[in-house]
Design a protein around this motif. Sequence first.
Motif, PDB file in Angstrom:
ATOM      1  N   GLU A 170       2.391  12.666  -7.656  1.00  0.00           N
ATOM      2  CA  GLU A 170       1.289  12.826  -8.604  1.00  0.00           C
ATOM      3  C   GLU A 170       1.481  14.046  -9.507  1.00  0.00           C
ATOM      4  OE1 GLU A 170      -2.569  14.011  -7.505  1.00  0.00           O
ATOM      5  OE2 GLU A 170      -3.592  12.629  -8.851  1.00  0.00           O
ATOM      6  N   LEU A 207       0.838  -1.211   0.000  1.00  0.00           N
ATOM      7  CA  LEU A 207       0.000   0.000   0.000  1.00  0.00           C
ATOM      8  C   LEU A 207       0.865   1.251   0.000  1.00  0.00           C
ATOM      9  CD1 LEU A 207      -2.887  -0.917   2.487  1.00  0.00           C
ATOM     10  CD2 LEU A 207      -3.067  -0.556   0.018  1.00  0.00           C
ATOM     11  N   SER A 266       4.721   7.303 -16.145  1.00  0.00           N
ATOM     12  CA  SER A 266       3.974   6.191 -15.553  1.00  0.00           C
ATOM     13  C   SER A 266       4.147   4.902 -16.358  1.00  0.00           C
ATOM     14  CB  SER A 266       2.487   6.539 -15.450  1.00  0.00           C
ATOM     15  OG  SER A 266       1.900   6.523 -16.736  1.00  0.00           O
ATOM     16  N   THR A 299       3.246   1.804  -1.818  1.00  0.00           N
ATOM     17  CA  THR A 299       3.549   2.237  -3.193  1.00  0.00           C
ATOM     18  C   THR A 299       2.501   3.245  -3.667  1.00  0.00           C
ATOM     19  OG1 THR A 299       2.317   0.384  -4.158  1.00  0.00           O
ATOM     20  CG2 THR A 299       4.694   0.076  -3.857  1.00  0.00           C
ATOM     21  N   ALA A 300       1.232   3.033  -3.236  1.00  0.00           N
ATOM     22  CA  ALA A 300       0.181   3.984  -3.629  1.00  0.00           C
ATOM     23  C   ALA A 300       0.481   5.361  -3.035  1.00  0.00           C
ATOM     24  CB  ALA A 300      -1.191   3.476  -3.179  1.00  0.00           C
ATOM     25  N   SER A 301       0.943   5.358  -1.775  1.00  0.00           N
ATOM     26  CA  SER A 301       1.295   6.635  -1.146  1.00  0.00           C
ATOM     27  C   SER A 301       2.481   7.271  -1.860  1.00  0.00           C
ATOM     28  CB  SER A 301       1.617   6.433   0.331  1.00  0.00           C
ATOM     29  OG  SER A 301       0.508   5.841   0.973  1.00  0.00           O
ATOM     30  N   LEU A 306       3.671  13.076 -12.228  1.00  0.00           N
ATOM     31  CA  LEU A 306       2.955  12.167 -13.129  1.00  0.00           C
ATOM     32  C   LEU A 306       2.003  12.940 -14.029  1.00  0.00           C
ATOM     33  CD1 LEU A 306       2.103   9.150 -10.803  1.00  0.00           C
ATOM     34  CD2 LEU A 306       3.363   9.052 -12.963  1.00  0.00           C
ATOM     35  N   MET A 320       3.340   6.894  -4.965  1.00  0.00           N
ATOM     36  CA  MET A 320       2.853   7.405  -6.244  1.00  0.00           C
ATOM     37  C   MET A 320       2.103   8.713  -6.029  1.00  0.00           C
ATOM     38  SD  MET A 320       3.699   5.279  -8.824  1.00  0.00           S
ATOM     39  CE  MET A 320       2.513   5.377 -10.171  1.00  0.00           C
ATOM     40  N   GLN A 321       1.279   8.767  -4.956  1.00  0.00           N
ATOM     41  CA  GLN A 321       0.557  10.002  -4.658  1.00  0.00           C
ATOM     42  C   GLN A 321       1.533  11.162  -4.441  1.00  0.00           C
ATOM     43  OE1 GLN A 321      -3.113   7.611  -2.585  1.00  0.00           O
ATOM     44  NE2 GLN A 321      -2.100   9.155  -1.341  1.00  0.00           N
ATOM     45  N   GLY A 322       2.646  10.840  -3.782  1.00  0.00           N
ATOM     46  CA  GLY A 322       3.649  11.871  -3.506  1.00  0.00           C
ATOM     47  C   GLY A 322       4.211  12.483  -4.789  1.00  0.00           C
ATOM     48  N   VAL A 367       6.751   2.493 -14.888  1.00  0.00           N
ATOM     49  CA  VAL A 367       6.699   2.157 -13.462  1.00  0.00           C
ATOM     50  C   VAL A 367       6.764   0.640 -13.203  1.00  0.00           C
ATOM     51  CG1 VAL A 367       5.149   2.144 -11.460  1.00  0.00           C
ATOM     52  CG2 VAL A 367       5.727   4.305 -12.579  1.00  0.00           C
TER      53      VAL A 367
END
Lengths: 469, 469
Positions: free
Chosen positions: B314, B304, B324, B306-308, B317, B310-312, B327
């Motif tokens: 964004e 999970l 992306s 990794t989702a955070s 991206l 990626m959000q960091g 990735v």
Amino acid sequence: MPFDPQEKPLAALLAPDILDLLEESPSSVAAETEELHPADLADVAELIPREQVPAFLAALSSARAADVLEYLNEDLRRDLLEEIPTSQAAALVSQMTPDDRADTLEEMDQEVADEIVSELPAEARAETERLLQYEPDTAGGLMTTEFVSVSEDMSVDDAFTSVRALARSGRKEATYAIYATTADGRLHGVLSLRELLAAAPGAKIADVARSEPVSVTPDTDRQEVARITANYDLIAVPVVSESGHLMGVVTVDDVIDVIVEEQTEDVQKMGGMEALDEPYTSISFWGMIRKRGVWLCLLFIGELATASAMQGFEEELTRAIVLSLFVPLIVSSGGNSGSQATSLIIRAMALGELGVRDWKRVALRELPTGLTLGAILGVLGVIRVVMWQKMGLWDYGEHYWLLAFTVGISVTGVVAFGSLIGSMLPFALRRFGLDPASASAPFVATLVDVTGLIIYFLVALALLRGTLL
Amino acid sequence: MPFDPQEKPLAALLAPDILDLLEESPSSVAAETEELHPADLADVAELIPREQVPAFLAALSSARAADVLEYLNEDLRRDLLEEIPTSQAAALVSQMTPDDRADTLEEMDQEVADEIVSELPAEARAETERLLQYEPDTAGGLMTTEFVSVSEDMSVDDAFTSVRALARSGRKEATYAIYATTADGRLHGVLSLRELLAAAPGAKIADVARSEPVSVTPDTDRQEVARITANYDLIAVPVVSESGHLMGVVTVDDVIDVIVEEQTEDVQKMGGMEALDEPYTSISFWGMIRKRGVWLCLLFIGELATASAMQGFEEELTRAIVLSLFVPLIVSSGGNSGSQATSLIIRAMALGELGVRDWKRVALRELPTGLTLGAILGVLGVIRVVMWQKMGLWDYGEHYWLLAFTVGISVTGVVAFGSLIGSMLPFALRRFGLDPASASAPFVATLVDVTGLIIYFLVALALLRGTLL
């Protein structure tokens, strides 16, 4: 459970004394080390400075030095035998048991090995040449030709006298078991030395031996030899020719080595590389790069397909960048469940619990298992998205519930698919005559990643069309 | 190399005949199966209909039935012994060797086992209770108390007479080795039956036995017992008390079982799950879900992050959606190289080639190895981007060379980092008293994925600021 490393404390303790002795009175080394196990002396040889090793071995009797060589690591043994004069090397290897002698020669440079063989005494030479014919990974390659056999017509008393005479002759035959042969030399029975002692002296061997003993042929795969040994709790397996003649014996110590070596190969293959075939601590830098690099490149090339898959969905990604956030999470879930499934199947195959024909049964089991595991993770995924939204940690937009379900359903599908692919890959490899252990976690992950992406974006298209997409 | 599954052809061949015999003349079953190995009869018992098994065992002598039980799979053996009257069960287990008897009772329901023990003959009861004290995964839990020992003051001739008398008494003592003890019962030497035969009749045992034999204590871990057996090519390891008294012997057949079981556990742990502790083919659906689900959930929770991550990134991206696309490729490269490194280290630790203290040496080796492997993959990555651009397969924009280098440098860094983390994780686990084999490929991948993303985006920021970012 782990335990402290075996740091060879005995050898470390002995080495300094032996070095002193070598310097001050080399002639006393043999007597002073007489009581030590050759395995410990081999450890000492591996610990002391490399240039002292030849002097150390020379200080021992040649029979003793041959024992030590049998326990020495392969590289050191090969180097030592290649650097001393051929006649000395021949004298040493002639003292080894026939199976270890053949193994040792097999490791060496072909030319040097041939020279050594040509200097062996006639009998040992013939025996060695015969053993060298067999592939090292077969029963023939493992067997020793020194075993004890008696005619089944003999009386127990006569057999005992002959076994005792053999023992007194000082030859190295393993008396793990005594094999009873027919008049024309076919293996017909087996009994232990203990059973021979227990039998009535006047009885005939044929009456006291267990008949039709378990046996293998020279070309039986070494893993099959190991499985038979484990299955029947044997300490030696007789090797017979097609016609039933006893040719040799594989002893349990060699079987243990086989089991350990095969396990090392399996673990390394399962890690996604070629088997090293030598210790991690001794392989060269470029040797290591080669063993790891080939698979790593193949896997990388396989993974390049993920870039193409992502490109295929670039339009969706552009419209809903939020989708990209969960890409690593989703593909890794498939890889993890696939890794579990593949490890389970590889091991069950190695243990003989599963055969090629069981693939359907396994598939029918892995699919519901994968769906259940996937659903559990899917729920976690939904919770993650909704919780972050509700707690104000991140804003996934007004359609966050739809996004949460996209993640949850994708994870379920990807995990189920990963379990299925992971469990089927070992069957597929075996079907094509390859080693199922090559179905490494990285290999499975590579297969699953592209499909995982496709599942994810298809679910997204189905759920999010008209809202985010 | 793979080979065809062992489909137990012998048992499949025998089963129909034995079933017929059971129906038509059960009294002849014992005589007709006399020559068969108990391992094969156990296979037959596992093949025939479950309700016929008690009748089959009842048709054999109790000594023979006990032999068959020793080879039977654990679940079936437990069920059979639990369903028959306690006195019958006691009669059967009393015929087993002490170590197998203790193992069998250990598997059973505590209450039933206690009842069976209470009905054993006094001597067997005392022996069993003593063996049951030891943990199953120690030398004490593996050893049998039936061994042959002679006083070292005896003459060879007298010792031989006593060993022969013991053999003729029909008791089950293993004569793998004969142990020589001092007057007060301490283990002082060992010799094989063969060496006893070869010795001069008038010599004293103390003079012909090898002194200070390799031994273990009852609480020695079973893996250590296995390693000692393999290292010294033993067929039995004596177990001595703190004070040096001989208490029992671990035989090589049990050591092989240990090696195989430990390997199964390692492979399953390395696949990213708990060890099943029972065959894949017999574990229940929910048992399987539990063994796999726990780790899968933990790994998912780890992923999970990794989702955070990626959000960091964004913002980056959104500005360069093209980032992306790579990735999955980049994070998987780190996971793959980590998987290789961790498998290598786990196995080298299991073989005793590496100990806790070697971590620095390994780190200094894995870093250049990882950088080299990473550079090779990095070049492949650069080629991929540039080739697709030049061939018109995809348009990465005017700064495609910068993007290519971003991918190449990131892959190099991620692979090097993966190798390092993968090789250090087993050391870290062991340092904290955990099993290094738990450093599964999925575990390593999870650790590497987040860092891989961070490396990728940091490289991108450094290279692409002012152009794409």
